[in-house]
Each structure stands twice: as structure tokens, then as C-alpha cells.
Design an enzyme around this catalytic site. Sequence first.
Site, PDB file in Angstrom:
ATOM      1  N   SER A 229     -89.517  63.417 -27.612  1.00 34.47           N
ATOM      2  CA  SER A 229     -90.644  63.451 -28.282  1.00 34.47           C
ATOM      3  C   SER A 229     -90.950  65.169 -28.350  1.00 34.47           C
ATOM      4  O   SER A 229     -90.056  65.966 -27.690  1.00 34.47           O
ATOM      5  CB  SER A 229     -91.733  62.908 -27.468  1.00 34.47           C
ATOM      6  N   SER A 267     -88.849  59.245 -31.055  1.00 35.14           N
ATOM      7  CA  SER A 267     -89.453  60.522 -30.903  1.00 35.14           C
ATOM      8  C   SER A 267     -90.795  60.486 -31.152  1.00 35.14           C
ATOM      9  O   SER A 267     -91.430  60.452 -32.266  1.00 35.14           O
ATOM     10  CB  SER A 267     -88.725  61.377 -31.753  1.00 35.14           C
ATOM     11  N   ASP A 269     -93.732  62.461 -32.084  1.00 33.66           N
ATOM     12  CA  ASP A 269     -93.986  63.983 -32.498  1.00 33.66           C
ATOM     13  C   ASP A 269     -95.539  64.336 -32.843  1.00 33.66           C
ATOM     14  O   ASP A 269     -95.921  63.611 -34.047  1.00 33.66           O
ATOM     15  CB  ASP A 269     -93.128  64.158 -33.753  1.00 33.66           C
TER      16      ASP A 269
END
Length: 342
Positions: A229, A267, A269
Site C-alpha cells: 500500500s 495495494s 493507495d
Amino acid sequence: MGQPPRRARQLGIIVGGLPTGPLNAITDVADVLVGQCTIDDGADLHTGVTAVVPRLAAGALPAAVSVGNGYGKLVGSTQVDELGVLESPIVLTATLSVFRAADALLGYLMERDPAGVSFNPLVGETNDGYLCDIRRRPVTERHVRDAVASASAGLPAEGCVGAGTGTTALGFKAGIGTSSRRVDVDGAARTVGALVQSNFGGTLTVLGTPMPAAELVAGGAGEEPPGNSCMIIVAIDAPLDARQLGRLARRAVFAMSRVGAAYQHGSGDYAIAFSTGPRPRPVPDALLDPLFAAVGDSVEEALLNSLFMAVTTTGLRGRVRHAVPHQQVLRRLAAAGRLHPA
């Protein structure tokens, strides 16, 4: 003895042509402070807290959140989205500690406003479970309060510190990074600052030149950690409204691609953007291009600083994540004609 941590510019790696602020950090933006608390027992615990603490003179600041991929636990984000305001410090920590951190930040906000009946602590995270025993949830209220209380306008520590103590990115040890840019907008000098918590997958790319960990690290990069992340915080002193800050936040997530982010399934983000500037009137949209450029360059350099300032770390179950080998990066950049003259 390992290589000393060095920022990108100390290595001659210059991102873009815009000037930086005096510290080349998010704290170049007036009224923005950063504090950190690190937990590192040299064995199974490598984690901590990083707090970005804007001075909330009027109780709230215009703000926005952009979600690149929502595989994460960003506590308080929907209210920021709905109302377009930031009402608390922004705290970053480890995934399974985010809820304790949010409760600790709530306690801080309640003490600051004894008459308040509703509060919106904003707490983000990345998963540092490759190097840290994340299930022990070692972050306590004291760690959060220490990070907030220690916040200052100085140059924030980078690399393996605070919420970046146990994070990894692009096959290497990563951590906290920061950078800033100065631009002229609508006849006024403005500062854009970024701070990142890097913990995502992909192939490190520096000034357009790939730097695969499998080639730069002896014995290869090893297994890919789960839960990759990235948290990005952007501060600006220009008078922008929440909608415009959302445009900046989206471009902050886009900037991850410059350093080789893979934007994988796991991930989470996120970018949070807020303005400390006076608000007689917003900057016209047609004049935002310099700010977009400043966001891209400052986030890219902050991401590189988060890697170049990190050190090789041995953590949970003897797992190792190596620091980016500076000299190998410089040799590749020189061969590609991309290294800035000393």
C-alpha cells in the site's frame, strides 16, 4: 558497515525543474508540523506512528481524499469526502494498529474540545507485516500522543522511522519520505509539500530508468510481501477548495507510477490533500497546472527519499529487506545519461 542514508538530491538525483522549499519537506508549508514515534526492538517489532499536524486555526481546513485502490483502512475518509474538511491531525501507522490509533486520536480531539459531541479522527495505514509481528498490535495511545505532541516544523526524519519503520516498497526497504516544491500561482508564490508512507510493489524506476531489485540485490529480491500500500499526504498554502484539492490528490496517486508502482490488487493507495491557505477566493481552475506539476514532482521525490533514506532491516522470522544500493543506482543512471551533474 552499511551505506549511510542519503536523500535523492544528495545523490545528484533531481526530479523535475521546480525549486524546492528550504527543507524540501512537507513542513515547508506554513502551519504544517510532523511528529513521529518509532517502535523497534531489533527483532520482531518494526513499526510506529507518523503524525502530520496542521494548525487548525479555524477548527477545520479544506481537504479531499483520493482512492487509487481501496484495499485499506483509512478511518475518517468518508466524512472528509462528504464535507470537504479536515478536522484533526492525520495519523499514519500499521494496518492492525489503525483502530487503536484512531481511538487514541479521538481522545486527543475530545480533550482539545471538551464541549464537542462529534469528532472525525483521520488515520491511515499500510501493512508492515513482512518485517513486523503485526498481530501483536504494539501501537498504544501513548505512541500516538507522543507523535502528535512531538510535531515540529523541522525536517522530518525519513526512512525507517515512525509509520515507515517496517515498510517495504518495490523490492527494497522503504519508509517515510518527504519533499516540497515552490511555484507561482495567480501572481503569488505557493508551496506544495508531500509526505509518503511507502509500502507497495512494482519495479523501482528512477528518472525513467528501471532498477529491478532482483538485479541490484545479491541473491535476488526475495518474496513479495503481502498487503502492499501507499499513503500520500499533500499540503498546500494556496487557497483551494475541496473539489480542487481532490484534483491534486488524484494526481498524487498518479505520481506513484513514476517510480514504478504496479498498483496491485492488494495495494491500498490513498492520497489526502489539504490547504492551509487563506480563502478569500479559490484559485481559478485554469491556473492549477503549476500546482499539478508541483504535486507530481514532490510526490515522486518523496517516494524516492523514502527508499534512499531507509536502511537494510532484519525483522520477523529473520526476514530481510535490503536498502536500495545507492552506488548501483548511480552507475545505472550515469550509463543512461540521467544523473544530474554534481
